[in-house]
Each structure stands twice: as structure tokens, then as C-alpha cells.
Design a protein around this motif. Structure first.
Motif, PDB file in Angstrom:
ATOM      1  N   ARG A 117       0.832  -1.186   0.000  1.00 11.83           N
ATOM      2  CA  ARG A 117       0.000   0.000   0.000  1.00 11.83           C
ATOM      3  C   ARG A 117       0.874   1.246   0.000  1.00 11.83           C
ATOM      4  O   ARG A 117       2.027   1.221   0.416  1.00 11.83           O
ATOM      5  N   ASN A 118       0.326   2.313  -0.456  1.00 10.76           N
ATOM      6  CA  ASN A 118       1.053   3.576  -0.538  1.00 10.76           C
ATOM      7  C   ASN A 118       1.192   4.192   0.834  1.00 10.76           C
ATOM      8  O   ASN A 118       0.225   4.327   1.569  1.00 10.76           O
ATOM      9  N   ARG A 119       2.417   4.582   1.193  1.00 14.18           N
ATOM     10  CA  ARG A 119       2.671   5.320   2.423  1.00 14.18           C
ATOM     11  C   ARG A 119       2.896   6.780   2.078  1.00 14.18           C
ATOM     12  O   ARG A 119       2.872   7.185   0.953  1.00 14.18           O
ATOM     13  N   GLY A 120       3.122   7.561   3.051  1.00 15.22           N
ATOM     14  CA  GLY A 120       3.363   8.972   2.814  1.00 15.22           C
ATOM     15  C   GLY A 120       2.837   9.832   3.938  1.00 15.22           C
ATOM     16  O   GLY A 120       2.984  11.042   3.892  1.00 15.22           O
ATOM     17  N   THR A 121       2.223   9.195   4.936  1.00 16.76           N
ATOM     18  CA  THR A 121       1.690   9.963   6.055  1.00 16.76           C
ATOM     19  C   THR A 121       2.490   9.744   7.331  1.00 16.76           C
ATOM     20  O   THR A 121       2.107  10.226   8.383  1.00 16.76           O
ATOM     21  N   SER A 122       3.573   8.986   7.273  1.00 18.33           N
ATOM     22  CA  SER A 122       4.421   8.749   8.434  1.00 18.33           C
ATOM     23  C   SER A 122       5.816   9.299   8.163  1.00 18.33           C
ATOM     24  O   SER A 122       6.208   9.531   7.018  1.00 18.33           O
ATOM     25  N   LEU A 123       6.553   9.493   9.252  1.00 18.63           N
ATOM     26  CA  LEU A 123       7.922   9.992   9.127  1.00 18.63           C
ATOM     27  C   LEU A 123       8.771   8.995   8.344  1.00 18.63           C
ATOM     28  O   LEU A 123       8.825   7.813   8.689  1.00 18.63           O
ATOM     29  N   PRO A 124       9.442   9.429   7.276  1.00 22.45           N
ATOM     30  CA  PRO A 124      10.251   8.490   6.487  1.00 22.45           C
ATOM     31  C   PRO A 124      11.439   7.969   7.270  1.00 22.45           C
ATOM     32  O   PRO A 124      11.899   8.568   8.252  1.00 22.45           O
ATOM     33  N   LEU A 125      11.947   6.836   6.821  1.00 17.97           N
ATOM     34  CA  LEU A 125      13.143   6.255   7.433  1.00 17.97           C
ATOM     35  C   LEU A 125      14.369   7.075   7.036  1.00 17.97           C
ATOM     36  O   LEU A 125      14.386   7.727   5.988  1.00 17.97           O
TER      37      LEU A 125
END
Length: 608
Positions: free
Chosen positions: A70-78
Motif C-alpha cells: 500500500r502507498n505510504r506517505g503519512t508517516s515519518l520516512p526512514l
């Protein structure tokens, strides 16, 4: 039980063949009884639950391996290297590992938010006074707690005289127990999150350069972090104080799956081993989510309906009384009151709309689109006044020429000739009766009446012009009540739309919440540096995890607003820089200061 034993004795063969309905009914009861007995015996055995658990684990493994990313983009990236920000540069192995790490971080952020939200509630309750704690214990935990608290309050007040003190002490124990468990949960999750980010920062470059050799150690390290987390929070389910206020029993202990020992020493794994390890990590992640959900649910804050149950109860009683009163005035009770009220309300609303909306708008429309017709009427009225003025001028001219016995020019001033008329009028008034019959007194009086008529017509013309010039103002004035009512409705609607006071919402309060998140990030960074200076490595990892959690909340809160203002790329880069473990504290504080000062979505509101 007697009925169940009788059915086997009466088989379908013993029933008369001329009664097919009886045969079907008896057969149904016979076989359903056997199936019911077999089902109860199966459910009562422990093997049944082991079979269900095995099926559940197998389904989880299958779902994890077959579920699309699934597409992410709402959490702090690694904290990945800059080159890995472009997905097409990643190999398939690196991409799979990063997806696993991102999912672990995202689930940990969500679990930490659930813990933090409940912890903040209990900490706020702990800061209250003794009376506020007693009020919470008695009136904000539901009807059953209200009855128990009232009974305890009366008992201790009557027999010991310490009713409020006892209830307050119970509240302190109730709150402190939840704060203790949730604080330890937050500590362990923050440490786990920090270790995940440190591992990503440690193996990031190696995964890009040599993905085949780095997959095995990083997956084994992640599995080890899960085992460390199991050691830190897995015993919470077994720890329960005597007389604990936590309702219900704790869940079973947290037990993670372990990697097979035969594969951990190899430098390179096959695709099958990598897939099995990833599925095992996802299985452990699901176990962690279920365990934390059950544990937090037993220490969570009361629901909103529970906190305000007394208010809702009075509201429900009021609505019930109002409903009964309304029913007594309805047609069901044979009363025409409601119908009459509806008709009166309809007439009132119709009259209001007609007087303050429809007619003013029609008047404004007529004033704007019928100006030429009204101007034509004004020209005709001005000509009538001009006729009266010309008639007065001729009368004054004839009277002056006759009185003075000389010829006056046609353009002689009316004021000069009027002075002659008034002079002769004063003379004739010395002998009014004689001059009325044989003098010029009657003629002078008629001239003055003509002058009065001209003055009246001139005044009426000016008044008419003033009224016409203000017709639009009068129409707008009549529409003001409807305008203010509409403005009030729009303000209430705007307030309702912007009532979201969270950091992700709109309005001044949401903007303040976003700025408070920056303050939280700065505070956690300073606490992290203090732990480093004091040599507290474990606490430093926890503080670093809390820094990441605060950055994740800030990241989620500002994303939509920063994209709307075109600041998202720069702001995202600054937030990611704050999450990297190898940047000095002084540099991080400079970045937080820049974020607070430069980005429009984080500036203080200009309205006061």
C-alpha cells in the motif's frame, strides 16, 4: 438431556410411511442432535483451539505474502540515504526490506500514539485536585461506578468520616496504576522505534551497495529487536497488583516467533528464506499489534459517552419529557395544537421572507432597472414648477409696471419686483377695507399666494428627489434583518466546519497545536542530549524514540497545509533531517528554529 436420548430410539424407519412430514421432522431432529453433541465435545477440547490458532497463523502468513504494497506517505520516512529516495534505483531485495521496515515503523508510531493519547488523559487527571479526582471516580466512569462510588462515599463518611479522602485516594491509585503501565509501554516502544531507525541508519548504505550480503544481518537484527521488545513488555500480562482497578483479566503473554538457527549464520539467503523471514516478521508485528491493543484497552481512558454519561442522561430525560409533551399536543392525542403552531410558524416565516427578503430585493431591482421611467416623471414635475415660476414672474412684472408707471425689462429680478409688491401691500394695509375694494390689496395678496405655491412645489420637488435618491438605501435597510440572520448562520456553519482543534485541522487552535509540536520536538531533543551527556544509553534511546514520535506527529500535521502553501518539499527535508541520528544537537536546534520562523503553515496566527 432426556429429549436428546429419546431421539435415537425412534428412528425414521419406525414412523408410518404415510406421514412424510413426520419423517422429515424426526430425521432433522435426530441428525441435528448428533451434530450438536459432536460440536460441543469438539469445542470443549483444547485441540480445537490449537487448530484454530494454526489456521489463523497460516492465513496471516498467506495474506502477508500475497497482499500488495500500500502507498505510504503519512508517516515519518526512514533515515535512508539520499540515493534511495528514488524507488527505481532500489533493487527488488532492498525494496522488500525497506517496505518491511517502513511498516514496522508505521505500526509502532500508531501504537505509540494510542499509548500517548491515553497517557496524556491520565496525567491530566493526576494533576487535578482531590475533589476533581473524587468527582471523576464517582461521576465520570459510568452509572455502575456512580452507584459504587456513592455507596463507598456514604459508608466511609458515616462510619469513618473520611468519605471524600477515601474516594480521592482510590482515584489516585486508579490513575497511578494506568500511568505506570502506559509509561512503561511508551518507554519500551520508543526504545524499539529508536533501535529500528538506528539499524536503518547503520545498514542503509550497505543495502544499496551490497543488498545480497546485507539482507541477512538486517533481518536477523530486526528479529532480535522483536525479541528484546518481548522481554521488556511481554511480562506485563502476568503482572497485576492485588486489588488492581483494571477490569477483566490480562491477555496471554507476548511470545514472538524466532528465526531458524540454521539460516542466521549465512551471509546470503535464498529468496524462499527471505520471504519466510519477512512473513515471520509480519506475523510478529501482528502479534504485537494485538497484544498492545488488548493491553491498552484495559488501561485506556473512558469513552466520551462514559465521561459525560450524566449529561447525556439528563439530555435523554429532557428529550423524553419533551417528546411526551409534544405527543400530548399532537393529533395522536386529539389535539390540533401542533398543526396550529406549524401554520403560525409558516405564516411568520413567509411574512418575514416577504417583508425582509423578497420585497427589498424587488425594490432594489426596480430602482436599478427602472431609473429611466422615474427620471421621465421627474422632468414632468420640474416643468410644472417652472410653469408656476413663469406665471409668478409675469404677475410681478405687470404689477410693478402698473404701480411704478414705467416699463420693466423682461428679465427683471423677481426679488426686486417682489419688494415693490410688498411695499404697496404695506401701504394698502393702512386702509384695508377701502384698498380691498378699490385698491391693489387683493391683487398683492394673490401674488403672495402664488409665491407660496411656488415655494411649496419647489420644496416638494426637492423632497421627492431626496426620497428617490434613497430608495435603494431604504430597500437595503429593510433587508438588513435577513442579511444579519444569514451572516449568523454562515458564522455558525464556519465555526462548525473549523471546530477540529487537532494539529491537522484548520483555525487558530490547530495552528497553536502545530507550534506546540515544534516545542515538543525541541524539548525531546534537549532531553536526548542530557541523557547522552550523563551516559544513560538506554534512556537516550528512549528519548530518541520520543523525538521520532514527535516528528511523526508534526509530519502528519503539516503535510496537507504545507502542500497547500508550496512549502512541503523544504519542510519535509528539514523534518527528515531532525530524525537522523548522526546530526549534532546544535544543528538540530537550528533546524527547529528555522522551521518555527520561516514556514507559513507554522507561523502564529495574525488574528487576535
Amino acid at each position: 438431556m432426556d429429549d436428546s436420548n429419546q431421539h435415537p430410539e425412534s428412528s425414521p424407519a419406525d414412523i408410518d410411511a404415510s406421514e412424510p412430514s413426520s419423517i422429515i421432522s424426526s430425521s432433522y431432529e435426530y441428525y441435528s442432535t448428533i451434530l450438536r453433541q459432536q460440536f460441543h465435545s469438539l469445542c470443549s477440547s483444547s485441540a480445537y483451539w490449537h487448530v484454530l490458532e494454526s489456521i489463523s497463523s497460516l492465513c496471516k502468513r498467506t495474506i502477508v505474502s500475497s497482499t500488495p504494497r500500500r502507498n505510504r506517505g503519512t508517516s515519518l520516512p526512514l533515515p535512508v540515504p539520499s540515493a534511495s529516495l528514488e524507488p527505481f534505483k532500489l533493487s527488488s531485495e532492498s525494496s522488500r526490506v525497506y517496505e518491511v521496515l517502513e511498516d514496522i515503523a508505521e505500526h509502532t508510531f500508531l501504537n505509540m500514539h494510542s499509548v500517548q493519547k491515553n497517557l496524556q488523559f491520565w496525567q491530566a487527571r493526576a494533576e487535578g485536585s482531590a475533589s476533581q479526582k473524587a468527582y471523576f471516580m464517582a461521576l465520570e466512569r459510568g452509572p455502575r461506578a456512580f452507584l459504587d462510588g456513592s455507596a463507598q462515599l456514604i459508608h466511609y463518611y458515616v462510619f469513618q468520616g473520611t468519605g471524600m479522602q477515601h474516594l480521592s485516594s482510590l482515584a489516585s491509585i486508579h490513575i497511578s496504576e494506568r500511568i505506570s503501565i502506559l509509561t512503561r509501554l511508551r518507554y519500551s516502544l520508543a526504545t524499539f522505534l529508536a533501535q529500528i531507525y538506528l539499524e536503518v541508519d547503520k545498514f542503509g548504505e550497505q543495502i544499496l551497495k551490497e543488498p545480497e550480503k546485507s539482507l541477512a544481518p538486517i533481518l536477523a537484527s530486526i528479529n532480535g529487536l522483536f525479541l528484546n521488545l518481548e522481554a521488556s513488555i511481554g511480562h506485563f500480562s502476568a503482572v497485576r497488583l492485588t486489588g488492581s482497578s483494571v477490569d477483566g483479566s490480562y491477555s496471554s503473554p507476548l511470545l514472538f516467533e524466532k528465526l531458524p538457527d540454521i539460516n542466521q549464520e549465512e551471509s546470503q539467503w535464498t529468496d524462499c528464506e527471505i520471504r519466510d523471514t519477512i512473513n515471520l516478521i509480519y506475523l510478529n508485528l501482528n502479534k504485537l499489534d494485538v497484544y498492545l491493543a488488548l493491553l491498552v484497552a484495559k488501561h485506556k481512558k473512558p469513552r466520551t459517552i462514559t465521561l459525560h454519561w450524566l449529561r447525556y442522561t439528563f439530555g435523554a430525560v429532557g428529550i423524553s419529557v419533551f417528546s411526551l409533551w409534544l405527543l400530548s399536543h399532537s393529533r395522536l392525542a386529539g389535539s390540533p395544537d401542533i398543526d396550529n403552531w406549524i401554520l403560525e410558524a409558516k405564516e411568520t416565516i413567509t411574512g418575514f421572507l416577504s417583508n425582509h427578503v423578497e420585497q427589498p430585493l424587488i425594490a432594489i431591482r426596480d430602482e436599478l432597472f427602472e431609473t429611466f421611467r422615474k427620471r421621465h416623471r421627474g422632468v414632468m414635475e420640474l416643468e410644472e414648477v417652472q410653469l408656476t415660476s413663469n406665471s409668478l414672474h409675469r404677475m410681478l412684472l405687470a404689477f410693478s409696471e402698473q404701480t411704478k408707471g414705467q416699463k420693466f425689462p423682461a428679465n427683471a429680478s423677481d426679488q426686486e419686483m417682489l419688494e415693490i409688491v410688498m411695499g404697496r401691500y404695506e401701504q394698502d394695509l393702512m386702509h384695508p377695507i377701502q384698498n380691498l375694494l378699490g385698491g391693489e390689496l387683493a391683487r398683492a395678496m394673490l401674488i403672495q399666494i402664488q409665491k407660496l405655491k411656488l415655494d411649496i412645489e419647489t420644496a416638494m420637488l426637492e423632497l421627492n428627489q431626496i426620497l428617490r435618491a434613497n430608495e435603494i438605501n431604504f430597500a437595503i435597510l429593510a433587508a438588513l434583518p435577513a442579511f444579519f440572520l444569514s451572516l449568523l448562520v454562515l458564522m455558525l456553519l464556519r465555526t462548525w466546519v473549523k471546530q477540529d482543534t487537532r494539529a491537522e485541522g484548520k483555525g487558530r487552535i490547530a495552528r497553536v497545536q502545530r507550534r506546540l509540536l515544534i516545542v515538543e520536538v525541541e524539548k525531546r531533543i534537549m532531553q536526548y542530549q542530557n541523557c547522552i551527556d550523563q551516559g544513560l544509553d538506554k534512556d537516550a534511546q528512549c528519548m530518541y524514540g520520543l523525538v521520532l514520535y514527535a516528528l511523526d506527529r508534526l509530519y502528519r500535521a503539516v503535510e496537507r497545509h504545507a502542500k497547500a502553501t508550496g512549502e512541503w518539499q523544504c519542510l519535509r527535508h528539514d523534518i527528515c533531517e531532525l530524525g537522523k541520528p548522526n546530526i549534532q544537537t546544535a544543528q538540530k536546534l537550528m533546524v527547529t528554529s528555522r522551521i518555527e520562523r520561516m514556514y507559513h503553515c507554522l507561523l502564529p496566527s495574525t488574528r487576535h
